[in-house]
Design a protein around this motif. Structure first.
Motif, PDB file in Angstrom:
ATOM      1  N   UNK A  72       0.829  -1.212   0.000  1.00  0.00           N
ATOM      2  CA  UNK A  72       0.000   0.000   0.000  1.00  0.00           C
ATOM      3  C   UNK A  72       0.861   1.260   0.000  1.00  0.00           C
ATOM      4  N   UNK A  73       1.887   1.275   0.834  1.00  0.00           N
ATOM      5  CA  UNK A  73       2.763   2.450   0.916  1.00  0.00           C
ATOM      6  C   UNK A  73       3.519   2.657  -0.395  1.00  0.00           C
ATOM      7  N   UNK A  74       4.073   1.597  -0.939  1.00  0.00           N
ATOM      8  CA  UNK A  74       4.829   1.713  -2.187  1.00  0.00           C
ATOM      9  C   UNK A  74       3.915   2.129  -3.343  1.00  0.00           C
ATOM     10  N   UNK A  75       2.718   1.580  -3.383  1.00  0.00           N
ATOM     11  CA  UNK A  75       1.772   1.961  -4.433  1.00  0.00           C
ATOM     12  C   UNK A  75       1.387   3.422  -4.329  1.00  0.00           C
ATOM     13  N   UNK A  76       1.173   3.884  -3.112  1.00  0.00           N
ATOM     14  CA  UNK A  76       0.839   5.289  -2.903  1.00  0.00           C
ATOM     15  C   UNK A  76       2.007   6.181  -3.308  1.00  0.00           C
ATOM     16  N   UNK A  77       3.226   5.752  -2.977  1.00  0.00           N
ATOM     17  CA  UNK A  77       4.412   6.521  -3.362  1.00  0.00           C
ATOM     18  C   UNK A  77       4.548   6.625  -4.865  1.00  0.00           C
ATOM     19  N   UNK A  78       4.333   5.520  -5.555  1.00  0.00           N
ATOM     20  CA  UNK A  78       4.424   5.531  -7.015  1.00  0.00           C
ATOM     21  C   UNK A  78       3.337   6.420  -7.610  1.00  0.00           C
ATOM     22  N   UNK A  79       2.124   6.332  -7.046  1.00  0.00           N
ATOM     23  CA  UNK A  79       1.019   7.147  -7.524  1.00  0.00           C
ATOM     24  C   UNK A  79       1.314   8.630  -7.307  1.00  0.00           C
ATOM     25  N   UNK A  80       1.807   8.977  -6.114  1.00  0.00           N
ATOM     26  CA  UNK A  80       2.091  10.381  -5.804  1.00  0.00           C
ATOM     27  C   UNK A  80       3.193  10.921  -6.700  1.00  0.00           C
ATOM     28  N   UNK A  81       4.206  10.121  -6.951  1.00  0.00           N
ATOM     29  CA  UNK A  81       5.307  10.552  -7.806  1.00  0.00           C
ATOM     30  C   UNK A  81       4.814  10.781  -9.232  1.00  0.00           C
ATOM     31  N   UNK A  82       4.034   9.867  -9.745  1.00  0.00           N
ATOM     32  CA  UNK A  82       3.499   9.987 -11.097  1.00  0.00           C
ATOM     33  C   UNK A  82       2.521  11.147 -11.190  1.00  0.00           C
ATOM     34  N   UNK A  83       1.669  11.313 -10.190  1.00  0.00           N
ATOM     35  CA  UNK A  83       0.655  12.358 -10.208  1.00  0.00           C
ATOM     36  C   UNK A  83       1.295  13.736 -10.253  1.00  0.00           C
ATOM     37  N   UNK A  84       2.375  13.919  -9.512  1.00  0.00           N
ATOM     38  CA  UNK A  84       3.036  15.219  -9.500  1.00  0.00           C
ATOM     39  C   UNK A  84       3.617  15.562 -10.866  1.00  0.00           C
ATOM     40  N   UNK A  85       4.185  14.569 -11.555  1.00  0.00           N
ATOM     41  CA  UNK A  85       4.782  14.821 -12.870  1.00  0.00           C
ATOM     42  C   UNK A  85       3.729  15.126 -13.923  1.00  0.00           C
ATOM     43  N   UNK A  86       2.499  14.650 -13.717  1.00  0.00           N
ATOM     44  CA  UNK A  86       1.466  14.826 -14.737  1.00  0.00           C
ATOM     45  C   UNK A  86       0.405  15.835 -14.310  1.00  0.00           C
TER      46      UNK A  86
END
Length: 93
Positions: A72-86
């Motif tokens: 859950x934490x890693x998925x959220x981190x990946x989502x947050x990182x991707x969301x910021x770039x887009x």
């Protein structure tokens, strides 16, 4: 335990994502990432086990609980990182 400032947290997420990716090309980095993850996982399993013994929560398998938390934490981190770039761009279709 304190929560790091948002910018620092996002940078840490990106660092882990990049380290995992580049570890596929660099054996020394792969070993460092696997070692760090193993140590973190062991510490969390111990923490969850302590919590179970103290009656704070229940689980029959502390490792399985930790793996669910990390996913859950890693998925959220990946989502947050991707969301910021887009940010500001329409969804990809």
């Amino acid at each position: 335990m304190t929560r790091p400032p948002r910018r620092r947290s996002c940078n840490a997420n990106r660092l882990w994502l990049n380290a995992r990716h580049l570890g596929g090309f660099r054996d020394s980095l792969s070993l460092a990432v696997r070692t760090q993850e193993s140590e973190m996982r062991a510490a969390l399993v111990e923490l969850v086990g302590d919590g179970v013994r103290a009656g704070e929560f229940t689980t029959e398998d502390p490792l399985k609980a930790v793996l669910h938390i990390l996913v859950a934490v890693e998925g959220l981190g990946a989502y947050a990182s991707q969301r910021r770039r887009t940010a500001g761009r329409p969804p990809h279709r």
